[in-house]
Design a protein around this motif. Structure first.
Motif, PDB file in Angstrom:
ATOM      1  N   PRO A  26       4.277   2.390   5.768  1.00 20.82           N
ATOM      2  CA  PRO A  26       4.001   3.187   4.575  1.00 20.82           C
ATOM      3  C   PRO A  26       2.737   2.703   3.903  1.00 20.82           C
ATOM      4  O   PRO A  26       2.529   1.500   3.754  1.00 20.82           O
ATOM      5  CB  PRO A  26       5.231   2.937   3.693  1.00 20.82           C
ATOM      6  CG  PRO A  26       5.747   1.614   4.134  1.00 20.82           C
ATOM      7  CD  PRO A  26       5.449   1.522   5.600  1.00 20.82           C
ATOM      8  N   PRO A  27       1.815   3.593   3.499  1.00 22.14           N
ATOM      9  CA  PRO A  27       0.556   3.163   2.919  1.00 22.14           C
ATOM     10  C   PRO A  27       0.707   2.528   1.556  1.00 22.14           C
ATOM     11  O   PRO A  27      -0.097   1.719   1.151  1.00 22.14           O
ATOM     12  CB  PRO A  27      -0.248   4.471   2.833  1.00 22.14           C
ATOM     13  CG  PRO A  27       0.787   5.549   2.760  1.00 22.14           C
ATOM     14  CD  PRO A  27       1.939   5.044   3.582  1.00 22.14           C
ATOM     15  N   ARG A  28       1.750   2.890   0.774  1.00 25.16           N
ATOM     16  CA  ARG A  28       1.879   2.373  -0.581  1.00 25.16           C
ATOM     17  C   ARG A  28       3.241   1.761  -0.837  1.00 25.16           C
ATOM     18  O   ARG A  28       3.583   1.480  -1.969  1.00 25.16           O
ATOM     19  CB  ARG A  28       1.640   3.499  -1.591  1.00 25.16           C
ATOM     20  CG  ARG A  28       0.263   4.125  -1.516  1.00 25.16           C
ATOM     21  CD  ARG A  28       0.240   5.364  -2.388  1.00 25.16           C
ATOM     22  NE  ARG A  28       1.165   6.360  -1.871  1.00 25.16           N
ATOM     23  CZ  ARG A  28       1.806   7.243  -2.644  1.00 25.16           C
ATOM     24  NH1 ARG A  28       1.645   7.228  -3.931  1.00 25.16           N
ATOM     25  NH2 ARG A  28       2.612   8.136  -2.096  1.00 25.16           N
ATOM     26  N   THR A  70       6.625   6.274  -0.997  1.00 28.07           N
ATOM     27  CA  THR A  70       6.649   7.362  -0.024  1.00 28.07           C
ATOM     28  C   THR A  70       7.558   8.496  -0.492  1.00 28.07           C
ATOM     29  O   THR A  70       7.278   9.673  -0.262  1.00 28.07           O
ATOM     30  CB  THR A  70       7.119   6.851   1.341  1.00 28.07           C
ATOM     31  OG1 THR A  70       6.237   5.813   1.788  1.00 28.07           O
ATOM     32  CG2 THR A  70       7.144   7.965   2.382  1.00 28.07           C
ATOM     33  N   HIS A  71       8.642   8.155  -1.164  1.00 29.78           N
ATOM     34  CA  HIS A  71       9.600   9.162  -1.624  1.00 29.78           C
ATOM     35  C   HIS A  71       9.094   9.967  -2.821  1.00 29.78           C
ATOM     36  O   HIS A  71       9.716  10.959  -3.186  1.00 29.78           O
ATOM     37  CB  HIS A  71      10.925   8.494  -1.996  1.00 29.78           C
ATOM     38  CG  HIS A  71      11.675   7.944  -0.823  1.00 29.78           C
ATOM     39  ND1 HIS A  71      12.288   8.742   0.120  1.00 29.78           N
ATOM     40  CD2 HIS A  71      11.910   6.658  -0.433  1.00 29.78           C
ATOM     41  CE1 HIS A  71      12.882   7.979   1.031  1.00 29.78           C
ATOM     42  NE2 HIS A  71      12.666   6.725   0.726  1.00 29.78           N
ATOM     43  N   ARG A  72       8.001   9.553  -3.429  1.00 39.64           N
ATOM     44  CA  ARG A  72       7.494  10.287  -4.595  1.00 39.64           C
ATOM     45  C   ARG A  72       7.052  11.700  -4.229  1.00 39.64           C
ATOM     46  O   ARG A  72       7.169  12.617  -5.016  1.00 39.64           O
ATOM     47  CB  ARG A  72       6.304   9.535  -5.195  1.00 39.64           C
ATOM     48  CG  ARG A  72       6.654   8.308  -5.997  1.00 39.64           C
ATOM     49  CD  ARG A  72       5.382   7.669  -6.532  1.00 39.64           C
ATOM     50  NE  ARG A  72       4.601   8.610  -7.311  1.00 39.64           N
ATOM     51  CZ  ARG A  72       4.419   8.547  -8.631  1.00 39.64           C
ATOM     52  NH1 ARG A  72       4.987   7.562  -9.317  1.00 39.64           N
ATOM     53  NH2 ARG A  72       3.675   9.429  -9.260  1.00 39.64           N
ATOM     54  N   VAL A  76      12.379  13.439   4.666  1.00 38.54           N
ATOM     55  CA  VAL A  76      11.618  12.211   4.412  1.00 38.54           C
ATOM     56  C   VAL A  76      12.554  11.010   4.346  1.00 38.54           C
ATOM     57  O   VAL A  76      12.250   9.935   4.880  1.00 38.54           O
ATOM     58  CB  VAL A  76      10.803  12.339   3.113  1.00 38.54           C
ATOM     59  CG1 VAL A  76      10.178  10.999   2.731  1.00 38.54           C
ATOM     60  CG2 VAL A  76       9.714  13.394   3.267  1.00 38.54           C
ATOM     61  N   VAL A  77      13.701  11.172   3.701  1.00 38.86           N
ATOM     62  CA  VAL A  77      14.667  10.077   3.601  1.00 38.86           C
ATOM     63  C   VAL A  77      15.099   9.618   4.994  1.00 38.86           C
ATOM     64  O   VAL A  77      15.161   8.411   5.276  1.00 38.86           O
ATOM     65  CB  VAL A  77      15.888  10.511   2.775  1.00 38.86           C
ATOM     66  CG1 VAL A  77      17.022   9.493   2.910  1.00 38.86           C
ATOM     67  CG2 VAL A  77      15.509  10.671   1.309  1.00 38.86           C
ATOM     68  N   HIS A 104       7.510   7.053   8.761  1.00 39.47           N
ATOM     69  CA  HIS A 104       7.115   7.749   7.544  1.00 39.47           C
ATOM     70  C   HIS A 104       6.342   9.023   7.866  1.00 39.47           C
ATOM     71  O   HIS A 104       5.637   9.097   8.883  1.00 39.47           O
ATOM     72  CB  HIS A 104       6.284   6.821   6.663  1.00 39.47           C
ATOM     73  CG  HIS A 104       7.049   5.630   6.188  1.00 39.47           C
ATOM     74  ND1 HIS A 104       7.614   5.553   4.940  1.00 39.47           N
ATOM     75  CD2 HIS A 104       7.373   4.471   6.814  1.00 39.47           C
ATOM     76  CE1 HIS A 104       8.245   4.408   4.818  1.00 39.47           C
ATOM     77  NE2 HIS A 104       8.116   3.733   5.936  1.00 39.47           N
ATOM     78  N   PRO A 105       6.467  10.039   7.018  1.00 45.29           N
ATOM     79  CA  PRO A 105       5.768  11.307   7.272  1.00 45.29           C
ATOM     80  C   PRO A 105       4.263  11.121   7.227  1.00 45.29           C
ATOM     81  O   PRO A 105       3.763  10.220   6.548  1.00 45.29           O
ATOM     82  CB  PRO A 105       6.259  12.213   6.136  1.00 45.29           C
ATOM     83  CG  PRO A 105       6.683  11.278   5.048  1.00 45.29           C
ATOM     84  CD  PRO A 105       7.234  10.078   5.758  1.00 45.29           C
ATOM     85  N   PRO A 106       3.524  11.955   7.936  1.00 43.11           N
ATOM     86  CA  PRO A 106       2.057  11.830   7.926  1.00 43.11           C
ATOM     87  C   PRO A 106       1.501  12.119   6.540  1.00 43.11           C
ATOM     88  O   PRO A 106       2.062  12.935   5.788  1.00 43.11           O
ATOM     89  CB  PRO A 106       1.615  12.886   8.944  1.00 43.11           C
ATOM     90  CG  PRO A 106       2.734  13.879   8.976  1.00 43.11           C
ATOM     91  CD  PRO A 106       3.984  13.089   8.753  1.00 43.11           C
ATOM     92  N   PRO A 107       0.391  11.486   6.169  1.00 46.75           N
ATOM     93  CA  PRO A 107      -0.172  11.683   4.824  1.00 46.75           C
ATOM     94  C   PRO A 107      -0.531  13.132   4.522  1.00 46.75           C
ATOM     95  O   PRO A 107      -0.437  13.566   3.373  1.00 46.75           O
ATOM     96  CB  PRO A 107      -1.425  10.787   4.839  1.00 46.75           C
ATOM     97  CG  PRO A 107      -1.149   9.750   5.892  1.00 46.75           C
ATOM     98  CD  PRO A 107      -0.338  10.457   6.936  1.00 46.75           C
ATOM     99  N   TRP A 108      -0.917  13.899   5.545  1.00 45.10           N
ATOM    100  CA  TRP A 108      -1.339  15.270   5.283  1.00 45.10           C
ATOM    101  C   TRP A 108      -0.178  16.167   4.872  1.00 45.10           C
ATOM    102  O   TRP A 108      -0.384  17.220   4.243  1.00 45.10           O
ATOM    103  CB  TRP A 108      -2.012  15.870   6.522  1.00 45.10           C
ATOM    104  CG  TRP A 108      -1.122  16.005   7.733  1.00 45.10           C
ATOM    105  CD1 TRP A 108      -1.029  15.131   8.777  1.00 45.10           C
ATOM    106  CD2 TRP A 108      -0.198  17.064   8.008  1.00 45.10           C
ATOM    107  NE1 TRP A 108      -0.100  15.574   9.691  1.00 45.10           N
ATOM    108  CE2 TRP A 108       0.414  16.761   9.249  1.00 45.10           C
ATOM    109  CE3 TRP A 108       0.159  18.235   7.338  1.00 45.10           C
ATOM    110  CZ2 TRP A 108       1.379  17.606   9.818  1.00 45.10           C
ATOM    111  CZ3 TRP A 108       1.121  19.061   7.904  1.00 45.10           C
ATOM    112  CH2 TRP A 108       1.709  18.748   9.134  1.00 45.10           C
TER     113      TRP A 108
END
Length: 220
Positions: free
Chosen positions: A18-20, A25-27, A139-140, A148-152
């Motif tokens: 996860p990048p952050r 990520t769940h936000r 996503v969960v 984790h889902p892709p950023p796009w």
């Protein structure tokens, strides 16, 4: 003992970091929220602004002005200005796990209130909320498997902030029903296509390459 190459076990999706942070990520932040977070470089704690944004939205909706071209349709702007800067924080505080459900409650409550106040058919309101809930559930499940889902995807899905702004715009111009129809069709198509593409690419248990099993045995 031979060391086996690092990699996910057969039948499990590839792991992505996860990048952050996992909670962040769940936000499901959109472009506006992430842009505001980039300006403060993670220096603003996420929980207090999210709580204030939810409270302000609740007050605006509870006084019954959502049905007119009045202050309640600007609630997404208030939430964005408050909660957006916290998007770049790592959400590593003891209670920061509360931020995603707070944002979910704010988005769902605002969407339902504006839709019902503008005489949008209930099935259409629930269709839009169903598309968003499906995405969040997806996503969960990915995060549980370190995939984790892709950023796009968050950008294409407009994020909680973009979706709220569009719903508010529909109410402001008196076209809530057409806005919710188009938004529902778009989100269902996007989230179902992306989720189906992702999960069908995950190999089933026991269907991995034969070399994987031999590497596991050689490791011992």
């Amino acid at each position: 003992m031979n060391a086996s190459p690092a990699g996910p076990p057969p039948g499990r999706p590839p792991r992505t970091a996860p990048p952050r942070g996992t909670v962040a990520t769940h936000r499901d932040d959109g472009v506006p929220s992430r842009g505001m977070g980039a300006l403060v470089s993670g220096q603003i704690p996420p929980l207090p602004p999210a709580l204030v944004g939810m409270f302000v939205t609740g007050v605006l909706l509870s006084i019954g002005v959502a049905g007119s071209d009045d202050l309640a349709v600007f609630a997404p702007v208030v939430v964005l200005l408050l909660a957006g800067p916290g998007s770049s924080h790592r959400h590593d505080g003891r209670l920061d796990w509360l931020v995603p459900p707070i944002l979910r409650l704010t988005e769902y409550g605002f969407t339902a209130s504006v839709g019902f106040a503008h005489d949008v058919p209930p099935w259409l309101v629930f269709a839009l909320l169903g598309a968003v809930a499906f995405h969040h559930y997806d996503v969960v499940n990915r995060v549980r498997q370190n995939a984790h889902p892709p950023p796009w995807l968050a950008a294409a899905g407009l994020g909680w902030d973009g979706r709220m702004l569009l719903v508010a715009l529909g109410g402001l111009v008196g076209q809530a029903t057409p806005f919710l129809v188009l938004l529902s069709l778009y989100l269902w198509g996007l989230f179902c296509w992306e989720s189906l593409t992702y999960w069908t690419a995950v190999p089933r248990p026991g269907t991995g390459p034969p070399e994987a099993g031999r590497r596991e045995e050689n490791a011992w």
